[in-house]
Design an enzyme around this catalytic site. Structure first.
Site, PDB file in Angstrom:
ATOM      1  N   MET A  30       0.847  -1.193   0.000  1.00 41.91           N
ATOM      2  CA  MET A  30       0.000   0.000   0.000  1.00 41.91           C
ATOM      3  C   MET A  30       0.885   1.247   0.000  1.00 41.91           C
ATOM      4  O   MET A  30       0.446   2.334   0.385  1.00 41.91           O
ATOM      5  CB  MET A  30      -0.942  -0.014   1.207  1.00 41.91           C
ATOM      6  CG  MET A  30      -1.902  -1.204   1.149  1.00 41.91           C
ATOM      7  SD  MET A  30      -3.417  -0.973   2.076  1.00 41.91           S
ATOM      8  CE  MET A  30      -2.803  -0.830   3.718  1.00 41.91           C
ATOM      9  N   LEU A  33       6.756   2.891   1.447  1.00 39.72           N
ATOM     10  CA  LEU A  33       7.645   1.723   1.519  1.00 39.72           C
ATOM     11  C   LEU A  33       8.813   1.955   2.482  1.00 39.72           C
ATOM     12  O   LEU A  33       9.321   3.072   2.597  1.00 39.72           O
ATOM     13  CB  LEU A  33       8.186   1.403   0.119  1.00 39.72           C
ATOM     14  CG  LEU A  33       7.118   1.134  -0.943  1.00 39.72           C
ATOM     15  CD1 LEU A  33       7.783   0.790  -2.273  1.00 39.72           C
ATOM     16  CD2 LEU A  33       6.161   0.021  -0.526  1.00 39.72           C
ATOM     17  N   HIS A  34       9.211   0.885   3.147  1.00 38.11           N
ATOM     18  CA  HIS A  34      10.349   0.933   4.066  1.00 38.11           C
ATOM     19  C   HIS A  34      11.223  -0.294   3.817  1.00 38.11           C
ATOM     20  O   HIS A  34      10.963  -1.072   2.889  1.00 38.11           O
ATOM     21  CB  HIS A  34       9.864   0.999   5.521  1.00 38.11           C
ATOM     22  CG  HIS A  34       8.815  -0.019   5.846  1.00 38.11           C
ATOM     23  ND1 HIS A  34       9.087  -1.374   5.903  1.00 38.11           N
ATOM     24  CD2 HIS A  34       7.486   0.099   6.086  1.00 38.11           C
ATOM     25  CE1 HIS A  34       7.997  -2.030   6.195  1.00 38.11           C
ATOM     26  NE2 HIS A  34       6.988  -1.175   6.301  1.00 38.11           N
ATOM     27  N   HIS A  37       9.558  -3.691   3.296  1.00 38.43           N
ATOM     28  CA  HIS A  37       9.054  -3.935   1.930  1.00 38.43           C
ATOM     29  C   HIS A  37      10.237  -4.249   1.000  1.00 38.43           C
ATOM     30  O   HIS A  37      10.162  -5.142   0.166  1.00 38.43           O
ATOM     31  CB  HIS A  37       8.367  -2.681   1.364  1.00 38.43           C
ATOM     32  CG  HIS A  37       7.089  -2.307   2.045  1.00 38.43           C
ATOM     33  ND1 HIS A  37       6.948  -1.176   2.793  1.00 38.43           N
ATOM     34  CD2 HIS A  37       5.877  -2.926   2.061  1.00 38.43           C
ATOM     35  CE1 HIS A  37       5.705  -1.088   3.245  1.00 38.43           C
ATOM     36  NE2 HIS A  37       5.030  -2.137   2.825  1.00 38.43           N
ATOM     37  N   GLN A  61     -10.301  -2.478   2.811  1.00 39.22           N
ATOM     38  CA  GLN A  61      -9.749  -3.172   3.977  1.00 39.22           C
ATOM     39  C   GLN A  61      -9.618  -2.266   5.200  1.00 39.22           C
ATOM     40  O   GLN A  61      -9.146  -2.691   6.242  1.00 39.22           O
ATOM     41  CB  GLN A  61      -8.408  -3.836   3.649  1.00 39.22           C
ATOM     42  CG  GLN A  61      -7.233  -2.894   3.458  1.00 39.22           C
ATOM     43  CD  GLN A  61      -5.998  -3.646   2.988  1.00 39.22           C
ATOM     44  OE1 GLN A  61      -5.917  -4.084   1.838  1.00 39.22           O
ATOM     45  NE2 GLN A  61      -5.024  -3.820   3.873  1.00 39.22           N
ATOM     46  N   GLU A 149       5.821 -11.267   7.645  1.00 37.58           N
ATOM     47  CA  GLU A 149       5.205 -11.965   8.793  1.00 37.58           C
ATOM     48  C   GLU A 149       4.698 -11.002   9.863  1.00 37.58           C
ATOM     49  O   GLU A 149       4.089 -11.432  10.830  1.00 37.58           O
ATOM     50  CB  GLU A 149       6.204 -12.950   9.412  1.00 37.58           C
ATOM     51  CG  GLU A 149       6.375 -14.192   8.581  1.00 37.58           C
ATOM     52  CD  GLU A 149       7.280 -15.216   9.234  1.00 37.58           C
ATOM     53  OE1 GLU A 149       7.966 -14.895  10.218  1.00 37.58           O
ATOM     54  OE2 GLU A 149       7.314 -16.352   8.721  1.00 37.58           O
ATOM     55  N   ASP A 151       2.305  -9.021   9.483  1.00 37.15           N
ATOM     56  CA  ASP A 151       0.866  -9.257   9.335  1.00 37.15           C
ATOM     57  C   ASP A 151       0.664 -10.769   9.194  1.00 37.15           C
ATOM     58  O   ASP A 151       0.274 -11.261   8.123  1.00 37.15           O
ATOM     59  CB  ASP A 151       0.342  -8.510   8.112  1.00 37.15           C
ATOM     60  CG  ASP A 151       0.521  -7.016   8.276  1.00 37.15           C
ATOM     61  OD1 ASP A 151      -0.146  -6.427   9.118  1.00 37.15           O
ATOM     62  OD2 ASP A 151       1.390  -6.444   7.579  1.00 37.15           O
ATOM     63  N   ARG A 188       2.971   2.757   9.091  1.00 33.92           N
ATOM     64  CA  ARG A 188       2.322   3.660  10.056  1.00 33.92           C
ATOM     65  C   ARG A 188       3.329   4.313  11.001  1.00 33.92           C
ATOM     66  O   ARG A 188       2.997   5.309  11.651  1.00 33.92           O
ATOM     67  CB  ARG A 188       1.280   2.899  10.869  1.00 33.92           C
ATOM     68  CG  ARG A 188       0.054   2.501  10.040  1.00 33.92           C
ATOM     69  CD  ARG A 188      -1.017   1.889  10.917  1.00 33.92           C
ATOM     70  NE  ARG A 188      -2.271   1.753  10.195  1.00 33.92           N
ATOM     71  CZ  ARG A 188      -2.593   0.698   9.465  1.00 33.92           C
ATOM     72  NH1 ARG A 188      -1.761  -0.315   9.348  1.00 33.92           N
ATOM     73  NH2 ARG A 188      -3.764   0.654   8.836  1.00 33.92           N
TER      74      ARG A 188
HETATM   75  O1  PAF Z   1      -0.092  -5.665   3.792  1.00 33.91           O
HETATM   76  C1  PAF Z   1      -0.509  -4.775   3.015  1.00 33.91           C
HETATM   77  O2  PAF Z   1       0.156  -3.777   2.731  1.00 33.91           O
HETATM   78  C2  PAF Z   1      -1.894  -4.925   2.416  1.00 33.91           C
HETATM   79  O3  PAF Z   1      -2.764  -5.521   3.305  1.00 33.91           O
HETATM   80  C3  PAF Z   1      -1.889  -5.650   1.052  1.00 33.91           C
HETATM   81  C4  PAF Z   1      -1.433  -7.078   1.189  1.00 33.91           C
HETATM   82  C5  PAF Z   1      -1.004  -4.904   0.075  1.00 33.91           C
HETATM   83  C6  PAF Z   1      -3.311  -5.663   0.486  1.00 33.91           C
HETATM   84  O4  PAF Z   1      -3.815  -4.379   0.304  1.00 33.91           O
END
Ligand code: PAF
Length: 279
Positions: A30, A33-34, A37, A61, A149, A151, A188
């Protein structure tokens, strides 16, 4: 690096590459980026011929409108990071491109995994995640897809999604990337004030102690310890759970022969942070 906004152009480009038998790695994001990612992108580059990254803040979401509005957006920096990392393709669709006129999720059932932890506090969140992941998988048809991981519940949901919908993609979980003081990297984190930033290492510190205590103390003692640590701070504990990795069901006692993990969600002012550690 090629950047696409339209799925038709992306599909066309990928069909030419797949025609040459190229293996495609995919990292959905989303944005904001860090290094966490970036570690997924580098892993994809190492193990695939082509790496595709999507940047899309998925509205379905978010169960909290304010969280969606305040979600950090750093597109220029994100594209620089991806270019410097060696990413081949970036997909940055608009909401209309993904959802056409109805911005709604599909409704899924993931054998109860979706009702644990995050599922209790973020109604509809995993339907939104599964909807966008399935949509992106169907557009990109990746060979391998990479998820962090941090999430962990999302990772288990995506594995179930692939199994249930019979999608031809291998889902690969990658370790949590941490700051020096243990804070799990998250988009965040850039919303934290200097003062809050100094307080949040308590999350990892408490998780680590809880894992240590698991060797000698009862579950109740561990839960009480965690609650007391946060009661004595300005952070608000939303949940702390020790659960089985596969079902994410809370365990009533710790069994070191099973794969268990400690999960935590904490509110720091308006910012919600999650983390987990394997036992
Ligand atoms: O983990 C995320 O950044 C989001 O939940 C994802 C997997 C890109 C789906 O929008």
């Amino acid at each position: 690096m090629q950047v696409f906004e339209k799925k038709s152009a992306l599909i066309h480009c990928l069909s030419l590459l797949k025609g040459k038998n190229k293996q495609v790695g995919f990292v959905p994001t989303m944005g904001a980026l860090h290094k966490g990612h970036q570690s997924l992108v580098l892993k994809s580059i190492e193990n695939n011929d082509i790496t595709v990254v999507s940047i899309f803040v998925n509205p379905t979401q978010f169960n909290n409108v304010d969280d969606l509005k305040k979600y950090p957006k750093t597109l220029k920096k994100d594209l620089e990071l991806l270019e410097n990392s060696g990413c081949d393709i970036v997909f940055i669709p608009s909401v209309e491109e993904i959802y056409a006129k109805t911005v709604v999720s599909k409704i899924y059932s993931f054998d109860g995994i979706e009702n644990q932890m995050e599922g209790k506090f973020r109604k509809g969140h995993f339907d939104g995640v599964a909807t966008i992941v399935q949509t992106l998988f169907e557009i990109i048809e990746p060979t391998n897809a990479y998820f962090g991981e941090k999430d962990f519940q999302q990772l288990q949901i995506v594995k179930k999604l692939v199994e249930k919908e019979e999608l031809p993609t291998k889902v690969i979980g990658c370790p949590i990337y941490r700051e020096k003081d243990g804070l799990a990297m998250s988009s965040r984190n850039i919303r934290l004030s200097n003062e809050q930033r100094l307080e949040v290492p308590l999350i990892y510190k408490t998780l680590k102690k809880a894992i240590e205590f698991a060797k000698t103390k009862s579950i109740k003692d561990i839960y009480d310890f965690v609650q007391n640590e946060f009661d004595a701070s300005s952070l608000k504990l939303e949940y702390f759970t020790i659960a089985e990795e596969s079902t994410l069901k809370e365990v009533s006692e710790i069994n070191f022969n099973e794969k268990n993990r400690a999960f935590i969600a904490v509110n720091v002012g308006q910012i919600r942070l999650i983390d987990n550690l394997s036992l």
